[in-house]
Motif scaffolding. Structure first.
Motif, short mmCIF file in Angstrom:
data_model
loop_
_atom_site.label_atom_id
_atom_site.label_comp_id
_atom_site.label_asym_id
_atom_site.label_seq_id
_atom_site.Cartn_x
_atom_site.Cartn_y
_atom_site.Cartn_z
N ARG A 188 0.72 -1.42 -0.03
CA ARG A 188 -0.06 0.04 -0.03
C ARG A 188 1.06 1.19 0.11
N ARG A 189 2.14 1.14 0.63
CA ARG A 189 2.90 2.24 0.52
C ARG A 189 3.18 2.87 -0.48
N ARG A 190 3.15 4.24 -0.68
CA ARG A 190 3.91 4.82 -1.87
C ARG A 190 4.84 6.03 -1.73
N THR A 191 5.96 6.22 -2.52
CA THR A 191 6.58 7.31 -2.17
C THR A 191 5.83 8.63 -2.77
N HIS A 192 5.76 9.68 -1.86
CA HIS A 192 5.16 11.11 -2.38
C HIS A 192 6.12 11.98 -2.97
N ARG A 193 5.51 12.56 -3.91
CA ARG A 193 6.66 13.83 -4.49
C ARG A 193 5.76 15.10 -4.60
N GLY A 194 5.98 16.00 -3.53
CA GLY A 194 5.26 17.12 -3.47
C GLY A 194 5.21 17.65 -1.83
N GLY B 243 11.74 18.34 -6.35
CA GLY B 243 11.69 16.95 -6.58
C GLY B 243 12.61 16.54 -7.92
N ARG B 244 12.88 15.40 -8.07
CA ARG B 244 13.80 14.95 -9.39
C ARG B 244 12.82 15.42 -10.40
N ASP B 245 13.60 15.87 -11.87
CA ASP B 245 13.06 16.34 -13.14
C ASP B 245 12.67 14.99 -13.72
N ALA C 70 8.25 11.60 1.39
CA ALA C 70 8.85 11.95 0.11
C ALA C 70 10.27 11.68 0.49
N LEU C 71 11.09 11.28 -0.41
CA LEU C 71 12.51 10.76 -0.28
C LEU C 71 13.26 11.68 -1.28
N HIS C 72 14.72 12.12 -0.86
CA HIS C 72 15.38 13.22 -1.50
C HIS C 72 16.73 12.32 -1.45
N SER C 73 17.18 11.88 -2.50
CA SER C 73 18.71 11.40 -2.19
C SER C 73 19.61 12.53 -3.06
N GLN C 74 18.99 13.51 -3.66
CA GLN C 74 20.01 14.34 -4.39
C GLN C 74 21.10 15.19 -3.50
N VAL D 232 1.34 5.83 -8.58
CA VAL D 232 1.23 4.33 -9.11
C VAL D 232 2.47 3.97 -8.85
N SER D 233 2.83 2.63 -8.41
CA SER D 233 4.02 1.81 -8.60
C SER D 233 3.89 0.65 -9.10
N LEU D 234 5.07 0.23 -9.77
CA LEU D 234 4.84 -0.99 -10.62
C LEU D 234 6.27 -1.79 -10.23
N ARG D 235 6.19 -3.19 -10.09
CA ARG D 235 7.42 -4.02 -9.74
C ARG D 235 7.34 -5.01 -10.89
N ARG D 236 8.57 -5.47 -10.95
CA ARG D 236 8.73 -7.02 -11.53
C ARG D 236 8.28 -8.09 -10.88
C1 LIG Z 1 17.79 4.74 -1.90
C2 LIG Z 1 16.67 5.64 -2.17
C3 LIG Z 1 16.86 6.75 -3.04
C4 LIG Z 1 15.64 7.45 -3.44
N1 LIG Z 1 15.72 8.68 -3.97
C5 LIG Z 1 14.65 9.47 -4.34
C6 LIG Z 1 14.62 10.66 -4.82
O1 LIG Z 1 15.41 11.23 -4.74
N2 LIG Z 1 13.41 11.28 -5.19
C7 LIG Z 1 12.44 10.39 -5.40
O2 LIG Z 1 11.40 10.92 -5.69
N3 LIG Z 1 11.99 9.07 -5.09
C8 LIG Z 1 13.27 8.72 -4.29
N4 LIG Z 1 13.30 7.37 -3.91
C9 LIG Z 1 12.02 6.77 -4.22
C10 LIG Z 1 11.92 5.62 -5.33
O3 LIG Z 1 11.89 6.33 -6.58
C11 LIG Z 1 10.62 4.74 -5.21
O4 LIG Z 1 10.94 3.86 -4.15
C12 LIG Z 1 10.40 4.17 -6.60
O5 LIG Z 1 10.21 4.61 -7.38
C13 LIG Z 1 9.28 2.96 -6.03
O6 LIG Z 1 7.98 3.88 -5.77
P1 LIG Z 1 7.36 3.43 -4.50
O7 LIG Z 1 8.23 3.83 -3.26
O8 LIG Z 1 6.23 4.29 -4.56
O9 LIG Z 1 6.83 2.03 -4.41
C14 LIG Z 1 14.47 6.75 -3.48
C15 LIG Z 1 14.28 5.43 -2.88
C16 LIG Z 1 15.53 4.94 -2.42
C17 LIG Z 1 15.56 3.54 -1.70
#
Ligand SMILES: Cc1cc2nc3c(=O)[nH]c(=O)nc-3n(C[C@H](O)[C@H](O)[C@H](O)COP(=O)(O)O)c2cc1C
Length: 345
Positions: free
Chosen positions: A127-133, A225-227, A286-290, A325-329
């Protein structure tokens, strides 16, 4: 969807079925650019998790740090899947001198019912999703922070929260600087494009155009966010009016006392535990690794931390309505089963 959801299947019985179930859950871990840089081999009641270097980001992640964090997140998810079946995972994590790409070996022999807390975490895997915003102005539950700090510590990592406005502003500025530096790098931009499939793509990896906003969302302070769309107009229509500003949320850093493959796997396990725990509280991340991909900016953050620890990832936590939406193999494309007897080490 890429995988059959574990919850929809009858409970696995044989070791082969358990392996498919566990890997079918593990693939739902987050990974940088949704590269899913993992492969699994199974023999009897043992699964080995390997890093798949063919999926490493050679430009943004030269060292393979984010690849190992992603694999660590898959490892935690695999362990949780075993717990959901009532197995007690026995784990051996890196390093394996014979094969440095082996992340961990997982075995299951003993049984003990999962706790309610484990079941609640497990329920969030798909269910969990990365948020971008940005996020809504609702403050997260005060109990959440304590739980997350505990989760981080369970994996020898720390969750450092930017408490003051000044600390948040500094991290936002560093993230912005890192994003601008990366956008100017042609090799980086090519790599990002390769992991950003167009709308309607049938690919089961990469960042789907249905998982990021078409226009950058305003938020305070501003964390870009990433472009992914790179000016091609892809992405989801904005959920809020263009003029409405949201909040950056609770800004945190996942840090480790050391830096190297074992610490990165720890950070990945902690990350997934933190993300799933947050989801049980109705909180998204929201995740930021930049800011940790540009070496000197990572060092600048490290200097600010002041205790010698290494920043591994920046997170923003908050509440929001999500439609990403998020997809996986599927498990079948990343799992190789053999009839061999697992090594007795
Ligand atoms: C190490 C790591 C770094 C990530 N860095 C970013 C990031 O900089 N920007 C971003 O939008 N998502 C980032 N993500 C999230 C991934 O893009 C996301 O997990 C992937 O697209 C799958 O989507 P989901 O988390 O919604 O299932 C990062 C995830 C990981 C594990």
């Amino acid at each position: 969807m890429g995988s059959v959801l574990p919850q929809e299947r009858r409970l696995p019985r044989t070791a082969d079925e358990v392996a498919t179930y566990v890997v079918g859950s593990a693939v739902w871990a987050p990974s940088v650019h949704n590269t899913q840089p993992w492969r699994f081999t199974a023999a009897g009641a043992e699964i080995t998790l390997h890093a798949d270097v063919s999926r490493q980001l050679r430009v943004a992640d030269m060292q393979g740090r984010e690849m190992m964090i992603s694999c660590g997140a898959a490892l935690f998810t695999a362990k949780l899947a075993l717990r959901s079946l009532g197995y007690v995972p026995e784990t051996r994590v890196l390093p394996d001198p014979a094969d440095p790409l082996i992340v961990a070996r997982l075995r299951w022999r003993r049984q003990a019912s999962p706790t309610v807390a484990e079941e609640r975490l497990f329920d969030q895997i798909t269910r969990r999703r990365t948020h971008r915003g940005g996020f809504e102005p609702l403050p997260p539950d005060p109990g959440l922070l304590e739980a997350l700090r505990h989760d981080a510590a369970e994996h020898r990592t720390a969750l450092r929260v930017a408490i003051t406005d000044q600390a948040r502003a500094v991290l936002a500025a560093i993230t912005d600087m890192a994003e601008q530096i990366e956008r100017l790098d042609a090799a980086y931009a090519r790599e990002l494009t390769a992991w950003a499939p167009p709308p309607g793509s049938t690919r089961l990896d990469g960042v789907s155009a249905s998982s990021y906003p078409a226009r950058p969302e305003l938020m305070s302070p501003y964390f870009p966010g990433r472009d992914f769309a790179a000016g091609r107009g892809w992405g989801l229509p904005s959920a809020t009016a263009i003029s409405a500003s949201r909040f950056a949320g609770l800004v945190c850093l996942v840090t480790t006392p050391a830096d190297g493959p074992a610490a990165w796997v720890d950070a990945g396990q902690a990350l997934q535990r933190i993300l799933l725990r947050s989801a049980t509280f109705g909180v998204a991340a929201a995740l930021h690794s930049q800011p940790v991909e540009v070496g000197w900016l990572r060092e600048a953050i490290r200097a600010q931390l002041g205790d010698g620890s290494y920043p591994q990832l920046l997170l923003r936590l908050g509440t929001v309505l999500q439609n990403a939406v998020s997809l996986r193999r599927p498990a079948e494309s990343v799992l190789t089963k053999s009839r061999g007897i697992p090594s007795a080490d």
